[in-house]
Design a protein around this motif. Structure first.
Motif, PDB file in Angstrom:
ATOM      1  N   UNK A 133       0.727  -1.228   0.094  1.00  0.00           N
ATOM      2  CA  UNK A 133       0.133  -0.071   0.115  1.00  0.00           C
ATOM      3  C   UNK A 133       0.737   1.214   0.085  1.00  0.00           C
ATOM      4  N   UNK A 134       1.555   1.636  -1.212  1.00  0.00           N
ATOM      5  CA  UNK A 134       2.309   2.493  -1.310  1.00  0.00           C
ATOM      6  C   UNK A 134       1.840   3.837  -1.696  1.00  0.00           C
ATOM      7  N   UNK A 135       1.515   4.906  -0.763  1.00  0.00           N
ATOM      8  CA  UNK A 135       1.161   6.310  -1.160  1.00  0.00           C
ATOM      9  C   UNK A 135       2.329   7.142  -2.098  1.00  0.00           C
ATOM     10  N   UNK A 136       1.902   7.793  -2.925  1.00  0.00           N
ATOM     11  CA  UNK A 136       2.647   8.658  -3.567  1.00  0.00           C
ATOM     12  C   UNK A 136       2.395  10.053  -3.491  1.00  0.00           C
ATOM     13  N   UNK A 137       3.467  10.919  -3.305  1.00  0.00           N
ATOM     14  CA  UNK A 137       3.395  12.316  -3.171  1.00  0.00           C
ATOM     15  C   UNK A 137       3.888  13.012  -4.048  1.00  0.00           C
ATOM     16  N   UNK A 138       3.127  13.697  -5.070  1.00  0.00           N
ATOM     17  CA  UNK A 138       3.559  14.446  -6.171  1.00  0.00           C
ATOM     18  C   UNK A 138       3.769  15.694  -5.679  1.00  0.00           C
ATOM     19  N   UNK A 139       4.878  16.446  -6.451  1.00  0.00           N
ATOM     20  CA  UNK A 139       5.164  18.031  -6.282  1.00  0.00           C
ATOM     21  C   UNK A 139       4.257  18.742  -7.249  1.00  0.00           C
TER      22      UNK A 139
END
Lengths: 334, 334
Positions: B184-190
């Motif tokens: 369950x890998x969250x991605x944080x975009x810029x």
């Protein structure tokens, strides 16, 4: 790169007016020109990306609307955070800011001062320290106002400048370590040629002597950088078996040093208490959070910029020297 | 500021020669002048802190020996480390470097491009991204060579530039998290307007889809800063109860995020694995050390500078676009 730079003549041709008319509009001397024509000329100039040659103009007016900042090391957050603050203040007064990175080299300092003067900057903010007499002579000889920040320059202690009360900050730190039962407190100085290093050392010495704890075997020296902190901490571990705290002269060194201590099995703060100096943003992010002597970095940059701009505009009612009292920021490293 | 700026006439008076002789010596057109006289004139010029008006000279030669760098945020170590590398390379070729801080604002970008062009810089290194069409038009219209670094600009993907293979970096990171049993890998975009953000998002999406793990509820957005990382991580904790890793689009965000996780009782890496992007120097200092997708920051800056200088000198045999493969740097945060 095939396009050719647009000239006033190009704009005149396109607008169907004379070059003189274009020049009058672009130099705001257009009182006798109709609004329609003025608007048309400005639109065409915008479309053609016409840039008035501000250099030719600054040669005649001797004002460039630009401030230069001399930064010792752009990768040290203390300086980039100060630079950011200076820029915010400058923008408010419609000044642009140009940064030069000195990399702590006197040769570069000399070169960049000449560059800034030759580009007709209106003023320079100087974060130098050390032996800057030559650069200062150049600025004075060319009537370029300047202001010091953070680092005193020998012989110019009474000149325009914004500083921290470094000795007071050291005293507060030593008192705090003492209250936390630390007695064998190592001090890591930065470059000993800098006035700011001398003041921090003196503050350490006086406070340690007050408690009867001063011992010159506890004094070390390192670069004001992460690597400097790592290197000196390895030396400390090798040379001193018995110490319970390290007071680093800036946060970057303290952060590098903490990493070396943890890798070598020391617990921070249980075995060794750590204090830094500056309070850069990253200090709070460390684990444990870095206890430090906080300088009001943003305010120092802002005041320096306002001091310089006042100076450029010939205001003489300002205080020439502004001193901030640093403040102990307690986190978890002691 | 009482001294008056030294002129060629002042030097001539002091040396007892004509102004023409001084001019010939200072402009290196002195073949017929004796070594003694030349030496005397140069010494007096040095003593008087005479600075040749390089602006007047650059108006006639159209060369200033100066490169401008447009930096989005000078307080982000990724950019200050790249800027440092550019400067080292530029100094080798006898170029000076001037920095402008864009602060991610398009208004400032426009203003600073105009400033650099009007100061007759020989070239610009552009770390912009986003909507820079207007600035680019100005540079092209004024025949100022420029090179992009790190951030693609839409429509100029085939122009001179130095980049990382962002998608490949993301794939490597997701593969590594998968091998470490993270699902369950969250991605944080810029900033989603930047090409670099889009590429990192696409890399994440493709890799997650490969494993059948993609779920758009795991996508978040934040500023490329410490505060941005803190803020978005608070949102993640509130909105998602079940996650075992966070992949941040840069190291600063990851560092801010780790602090928030630890404060909220999460253990890194046991409860949540963390990966950043960049490999800024401070990443190694964190506790635990930050695992990240490392960009060869120093080499990127160096290559960009050499590309620009080749371009300025009209060399056309160079590769126009240089792409670096980022590399997984394994530390302790996964």
């Amino acid at each position: 790169m095939k396009k050719v730079k647009a000239t006033m003549q190009d704009i005149a041709n396109q607008a169907g007016v004379s070059k003189t008319t274009v020049s009058m509009v672009l130099n705001n001397k257009d009182s006798s020109i109709s609004d329609t024509t003025r608007k048309k000329i400005l639109e065409i100039a915008e479309e053609m990306n016409y840039i008035p040659n501000s250099i030719a103009r600054s040669l005649s007016t001797n004002k460039s609307g630009t401030i230069g900042i001399m930064v010792p090391d752009i990768t040290n957050p203390f300086f980039s955070e100060i630079a950011r603050a200076i820029e915010d203040a400058a923008n408010k007064y419609d000044y642009n800011v140009i940064f030069c990175n000195l990399d702590n080299e006197i040769v570069k300092e000399d070169k960049y001062v000449k560059l800034l003067v030759s580009k007709l900057v209106d003023g320079v903010i100087f974060i130098t320290g050390g032996n800057s007499d030559k650069s200062i002579d150049i600025l004075k000889g060319n009537n370029v106002p300047f202001v010091f920040v953070d680092r005193y320059v020998k012989g110019y202690e009474q000149y325009y400048g914004v500083y921290s009360l470094n000795k007071e900050g050291m005293t507060e730190g030593i008192d705090y370590l003492y209250r936390n039962n630390k007695r064998k407190i190592v001090f890591v100085s930065g470059d000993p040629n800098l006035g700011v290093s001398k003041l921090r050392y003196e503050g350490y010495k006086e406070a340690m002597e007050k408690y009867g704890l001063y011992n010159e075997e506890l004094i070390f020296e390192g670069d004001f950088s992460l690597d400097g902190g790592k290197k000196v901490t390895k030396d400390i571990i090798e040379q001193i078996k018995d110490f319970d705290a390290i007071f680093f002269s800036n946060d970057l060194m303290a952060i590098g040093g903490m990493k070396v201590l943890v890798k070598n099995g020391y617990r921070v703060p249980e075995d060794v208490g750590i204090i830094g100096f500056d309070n850069i943003q990253i200090a709070e992010m460390m684990e444990p959070g870095l206890t430090t002597i906080g300088q009001p970095i943003y305010d120092m940059g802002k005041e320096a910029c306002e001091l310089l701009i006042g100076f450029i505009h010939g205001e003489d009612n300002n205080e020439k020297i502004i001193r901030f009292k640093p403040k102990l920021i307690v986190r978890d490293s002691v």
